[in-house]
Design an enzyme around this catalytic site. Sequence first.
Site, mmCIF file in Angstrom:
data_model
loop_
_atom_site.group_PDB
_atom_site.id
_atom_site.type_symbol
_atom_site.label_atom_id
_atom_site.label_comp_id
_atom_site.label_asym_id
_atom_site.label_seq_id
_atom_site.Cartn_x
_atom_site.Cartn_y
_atom_site.Cartn_z
ATOM 1 N N ASP A 242 -0.232 -1.201 -6.672
ATOM 2 C CA ASP A 242 0.778 -0.283 -7.213
ATOM 3 C C ASP A 242 1.141 -0.592 -8.673
ATOM 4 O O ASP A 242 1.585 0.303 -9.410
ATOM 5 C CB ASP A 242 2.067 -0.354 -6.383
ATOM 6 N N ASP B 79 -0.374 5.095 2.153
ATOM 7 C CA ASP B 79 -1.161 5.856 1.175
ATOM 8 C C ASP B 79 -2.413 5.082 0.769
ATOM 9 O O ASP B 79 -3.333 5.654 0.170
ATOM 10 C CB ASP B 79 -0.338 6.260 -0.057
ATOM 11 N N HIS C 214 -2.753 -3.613 -0.005
ATOM 12 C CA HIS C 214 -1.388 -3.108 0.213
ATOM 13 C C HIS C 214 -1.349 -2.318 1.519
ATOM 14 O O HIS C 214 -2.199 -1.454 1.752
ATOM 15 C CB HIS C 214 -1.000 -2.223 -0.974
ATOM 16 N N HIS D 222 4.294 -4.108 -4.197
ATOM 17 C CA HIS D 222 5.564 -3.457 -3.989
ATOM 18 C C HIS D 222 6.143 -3.751 -2.600
ATOM 19 O O HIS D 222 7.339 -3.517 -2.348
ATOM 20 C CB HIS D 222 5.290 -1.960 -4.217
ATOM 21 N N GLU E 281 0.982 -0.170 2.619
ATOM 22 C CA GLU E 281 1.598 1.167 2.631
ATOM 23 C C GLU E 281 0.528 2.217 2.970
ATOM 24 O O GLU E 281 -0.607 2.150 2.481
ATOM 25 C CB GLU E 281 2.278 1.463 1.283
ATOM 26 N N HIS F 268 7.572 10.398 -0.607
ATOM 27 C CA HIS F 268 8.787 9.858 0.026
ATOM 28 C C HIS F 268 10.011 9.980 -0.885
ATOM 29 O O HIS F 268 10.725 9.020 -1.169
ATOM 30 C CB HIS F 268 8.590 8.464 0.634
ATOM 31 N N TYR G 267 6.966 6.126 -12.744
ATOM 32 C CA TYR G 267 6.500 5.354 -11.581
ATOM 33 C C TYR G 267 7.234 4.011 -11.509
ATOM 34 O O TYR G 267 7.738 3.609 -10.456
ATOM 35 C CB TYR G 267 4.989 5.130 -11.695
ATOM 36 N N HIS H 283 -2.890 4.072 -8.131
ATOM 37 C CA HIS H 283 -2.561 5.471 -8.422
ATOM 38 C C HIS H 283 -2.847 5.742 -9.893
ATOM 39 O O HIS H 283 -2.519 4.918 -10.762
ATOM 40 C CB HIS H 283 -1.072 5.752 -8.179
HETATM 41 FE FE1 FEO Z 1 3.404 1.010 -2.402
HETATM 42 FE FE2 FEO Z 1 1.049 3.442 -3.414
HETATM 43 O O1 FEO Z 1 1.995 2.286 -2.286
#
Ligand code: FEO
Length: 396
Positions: free
Chosen positions: A163, A82, A78, A144, A80, A24, A191, A222
């Site tokens: 995150d 991903d 989370h 996040h 999101e 993104h 990041y 991640h």
């Molecule tokens: Fe806020 Fe990797 O997602």
Amino acid sequence: MNSIEIAPNIFWVGYVDWDVRDFHGYRTGRGTTYNAYLVVGEKIALIDTVKAPYGHVLLSHVAERIDPARIDYVISNHTEPDHSGTLEDVRAAAPNARFLCSEKGKVGLEHYYHAAFDWQVVKAGDHIDLGGLTLEFLPTPMLHWPDSMFTYVPERKLLFSMDAFGQHLATNRRFDTEVEHDVLIQETKTYYANIIMHLGSVVQRTLKAAAEMDIETICPSHGIIWTEHRHEAMALYRDWATFKPQPKVLVVYDTMWRSTEIMAETLVEALTREGLTVKKFRLGINDLTMLVTEVLDAAALLVGAPTLNNNLMPNVAAFLTYLKGLRPRHKVGMAFGSYGWSGGAVPQTAALLKEAGLDVLEEEIACVYRPDADTLKRLREAAQHVAQLVKNKLGE
Ligand code: FEO
């Protein structure tokens, strides 16, 4: 076997995305990973999923360890996509699983997936006894997203931090001791700057809560898992959350016919004479991901903009718009630039720097067409002023 046992009966079962280069808008030059984890007690929990369409890879990793149909709990730390994007694959493979998330997670996940799941809410202090291993939950709203949550396994002193402490770094290695340290720290910083910079107060609050936990392993969503270098990661987060400055000034600009560039070069020369580290970046040829990472620990940011049709050059506007969302704090700011007849870009730049949260100097230096001797003198004086403010900030 591609799944990896990261602690007794706890397995990494995620997906390594070697090829992603745009997350993104964040330029992921080293790819990323979407980390999911399997916790195997008498009962079995899956912590998060991976980005679509890689659910089949996640499930193949799970199947290396257990029959996916045996999963009892799926924890969404989370919303999101991903991390939640392959929940439906997991539900199909694990029809008896219960789906757990934070209160805000339920709201977010129901917006994304409508009535597809029966979400059960867990709150701070709730825990699940898996038989031999326990999951404890700590919602961390806005780190996040509003839904975000940590999950902790006290028997292993292991934190699933979602995150937080992540990095976009594709690697077949899973631990901080197995990758190039400089690369790891740089990607952690990139990041933080691009995803977390605007959440400094949330980070400080969360670090305080995490200090109550005995943590030996941090498993982000991640990149690599922190073990030996976990204290360094936490110390860096403390510095970044408070915008601890380095003795570094950035000169960021765009140029049409070199006028604003000459001004930028003059500032660099003058700041160099003041003994500061100065970095000059022309917009358009430097990506925003790298630039805001430089901003994170800079003491000052001087932005130069030529005027195009009474407005900022679009590259400058894009940079400042991105920066405004990331809300940098405790930095000296200054606007400079050039115009032909009606002006516009320099006051607009100063206004946007103020909106972004910088301490912007009153002196906006704008020249008509080419900077003359007087303009160059004013730039050198402004550089001396900036240098003094930076030195004050650094306590020199
Ligand atoms: Fe806020 Fe990797 O997602």
